[in-house]
Design a protein around this motif. Structure first.
Motif, short mmCIF file in Angstrom:
data_model
loop_
_atom_site.label_atom_id
_atom_site.label_comp_id
_atom_site.label_asym_id
_atom_site.label_seq_id
_atom_site.Cartn_x
_atom_site.Cartn_y
_atom_site.Cartn_z
N GLU A 44 -13.94 -6.32 7.64
CA GLU A 44 -12.75 -5.86 6.25
C GLU A 44 -12.35 -6.85 5.63
N ALA A 45 -11.31 -6.70 5.91
CA ALA A 45 -10.14 -7.12 5.04
C ALA A 45 -9.41 -7.38 5.35
N ASP A 46 -8.20 -8.40 4.55
CA ASP A 46 -6.90 -8.65 5.47
C ASP A 46 -6.11 -8.25 4.66
N ILE A 47 -5.09 -7.93 6.21
CA ILE A 47 -3.49 -7.21 6.23
C ILE A 47 -2.74 -7.85 6.12
N PHE A 48 -2.29 -8.08 5.06
CA PHE A 48 -0.74 -9.28 5.17
C PHE A 48 0.83 -8.89 4.99
N PHE A 49 1.69 -8.64 5.63
CA PHE A 49 2.66 -8.44 6.49
C PHE A 49 3.19 -9.60 5.25
N PRO A 50 4.95 -8.97 4.92
CA PRO A 50 5.92 -10.18 4.72
C PRO A 50 6.40 -10.19 5.63
N THR A 51 7.17 -11.41 5.65
CA THR A 51 8.52 -11.81 6.59
C THR A 51 9.49 -11.22 5.92
N ASP A 52 10.56 -10.53 6.75
CA ASP A 52 11.98 -10.36 6.53
C ASP A 52 13.33 -11.63 6.86
N PHE A 53 12.26 -12.81 6.40
CA PHE A 53 14.00 -13.59 6.35
C PHE A 53 14.99 -13.96 7.15
N GLY A 54 15.66 -12.16 6.86
CA GLY A 54 17.23 -12.11 7.19
C GLY A 54 17.14 -12.09 8.81
N VAL A 55 16.28 -10.47 9.02
CA VAL A 55 15.84 -9.98 10.30
C VAL A 55 15.24 -11.35 10.98
N ILE B 140 0.78 -1.66 -0.06
CA ILE B 140 0.17 0.12 -0.32
C ILE B 140 0.64 0.66 0.16
N CYS B 141 2.26 1.58 0.18
CA CYS B 141 2.65 2.15 0.06
C CYS B 141 4.30 2.33 0.09
N GLY B 142 4.89 1.41 -0.40
CA GLY B 142 6.03 0.80 -1.39
C GLY B 142 7.25 0.59 -0.45
N ALA B 143 6.88 1.14 0.93
CA ALA B 143 8.03 1.27 2.52
C ALA B 143 8.46 -0.69 2.52
N VAL B 144 9.81 -1.03 2.97
CA VAL B 144 10.09 -1.83 3.02
C VAL B 144 9.23 -2.85 4.02
N ASN B 145 8.34 -4.06 3.72
CA ASN B 145 8.04 -4.50 4.16
C ASN B 145 6.08 -4.23 4.21
N SER B 146 6.17 -2.82 3.99
CA SER B 146 4.03 -2.63 4.31
C SER B 146 3.64 -3.54 3.57
N PRO B 147 2.55 -3.75 4.22
CA PRO B 147 1.55 -4.47 4.09
C PRO B 147 0.60 -4.69 2.73
N ILE B 148 0.09 -5.48 1.99
CA ILE B 148 -1.41 -5.50 1.15
C ILE B 148 -2.38 -6.09 1.86
N VAL B 149 -3.33 -4.63 1.44
CA VAL B 149 -4.65 -4.92 2.22
C VAL B 149 -5.66 -5.17 1.13
N ALA B 150 -6.32 -7.00 1.08
CA ALA B 150 -7.29 -7.30 -0.01
C ALA B 150 -8.60 -7.82 0.63
N GLY C 140 -6.34 0.43 -0.91
CA GLY C 140 -4.91 1.49 -1.25
C GLY C 140 -4.52 1.57 0.46
N THR C 141 -5.28 1.52 1.51
CA THR C 141 -5.23 1.61 2.83
C THR C 141 -5.85 0.47 3.81
N TYR C 142 -4.29 0.31 4.56
CA TYR C 142 -5.48 -0.72 6.23
C TYR C 142 -6.43 0.29 6.97
N LEU C 143 -7.32 1.61 6.38
CA LEU C 143 -7.93 1.90 8.02
C LEU C 143 -9.15 2.19 7.28
N VAL C 144 -9.40 0.23 7.52
CA VAL C 144 -10.84 -0.08 6.85
C VAL C 144 -11.35 -0.83 8.39
N GLU C 145 -13.14 -0.73 8.21
CA GLU C 145 -13.46 -1.54 9.62
C GLU C 145 -12.79 -3.15 9.49
#
Length: 183
Positions: free
Chosen positions: A65-76, A31-41, A57-62
Motif C-alpha cells: 500500500e505504500a513505499d518506505i524510504f530510509f536515508p543512507t548514512d554514507f559515513g557508516v 515519521i518519528c524524527g529519529a536518526v535515519n528514520s523513514p518516510i512512508v509515501a 505517519g506510520t509504517y504500519l500499513v498493509e
C-alpha cells in the motif's frame, strides 16, 4: 544487514572492483524524527490527485500500500565498506574510515562520498540534460542525495587525487557518459 551481506559478497566474489551507489542521505519529515528514520509515501488515487503522493505517519500499513524510504548514512556505509574490504572485524583501522585511500599491504581501498549535483556537473553532458527553460534537475534538484564510489585493487591507483578530495581516480576517464545524445 542486507548492506553488510552485499559488501561481504562483493569482497568474496569480486575482490578487485569499482562500486557506485547513489541514495538519499536525508529525507524531510521522517515519521518519528529519529536518526535515519523513514518516510512512508502512498500514491493518491483520488480524482484530481492521481500521480501525487501523500506522506503517512506510520509504517504500519498493509503490504504493497505504500513505499518506505530510509536515508543512507554514507559515513557508516564508508566505515562498513573499509572494514569489510580490509578484513578488520572491529571496524576499519585507524585512519581507514576517511575519504581517500586506505592501503598498506597488497590491497588498496579508495572511497569518496560526493554530493549528487557535484558528481553530475563533473560527469554529465549538462547540455543534454538541461530543459528548455534553462533548468537542470540533474544538478539542481536532489540536494538530499549523495553518491558513494569505491575501488578495491591489488595495485595502487591515483591516491593523490583522492587525498586532495577528488573522486575521478575511482571512475573511468572523464567523459560525458550521462545524457549522451543518440541518433
Amino acid at each position: 544487514t542486507g548492506c553488510l551481506m552485499a559488501l561481504d559478497a562483493l569482497k568474496q566474489t569480486t575482490p578487485n572492483h569499482r562500486l557506485f551507489l547513489a541514495d538519499f542521505d536525508y529525507l524531510p519529515d521522517p515519521i518519528c524524527g529519529a536518526v535515519n528514520s523513514p518516510i512512508v509515501a502512498q500514491k493518491r488515487e483520488e480524482k484530481g490527485a492521481r500521480g501525487q503522493t501523500r506522506d503517512l505517519g506510520t509504517y504500519l500499513v498493509e503490504q504493497g500500500e505504500a513505499d518506505i524510504f530510509f536515508p543512507t548514512d554514507f559515513g557508516v556505509l564508508r566505515t562498513m565498506y573499509l572494514s569489510v574490504m580490509s578484513g578488520h572485524e572491529g571496524g576499519a583501522r585507524e585512519g581507514g574510515a576517511r575519504e581517500g585511500a586506505c592501503g598498506g599491504g597488497a590491497q588498496t581501498l579508495e572511497t569518496a562520498v560526493v554530493p549528487h549535483g557535484r558528481f553530475f556537473r563533473e560527469y554529465a553532458d549538462i547540455g543534454a540534460t538541461t530543459m528548455l527553460n534553462g533548468e537542470n534537475p540533474l544538478v539542481e534538484d536532489y540536494s538530499n542525495m549523495k553518491i558513494f564510489v569505491a575501488a578495491s585493487s591489488s595495485s595502487p591507483s591515483a591516491a593523490t587525487e583522492q587525498a586532495a578530495g577528488g573522486f575521478g581516480a575511482l571512475l573511468p576517464p572523464k567523459r560525458p557518459w550521462i545524457g549522451v545524445r543518440t541518433q
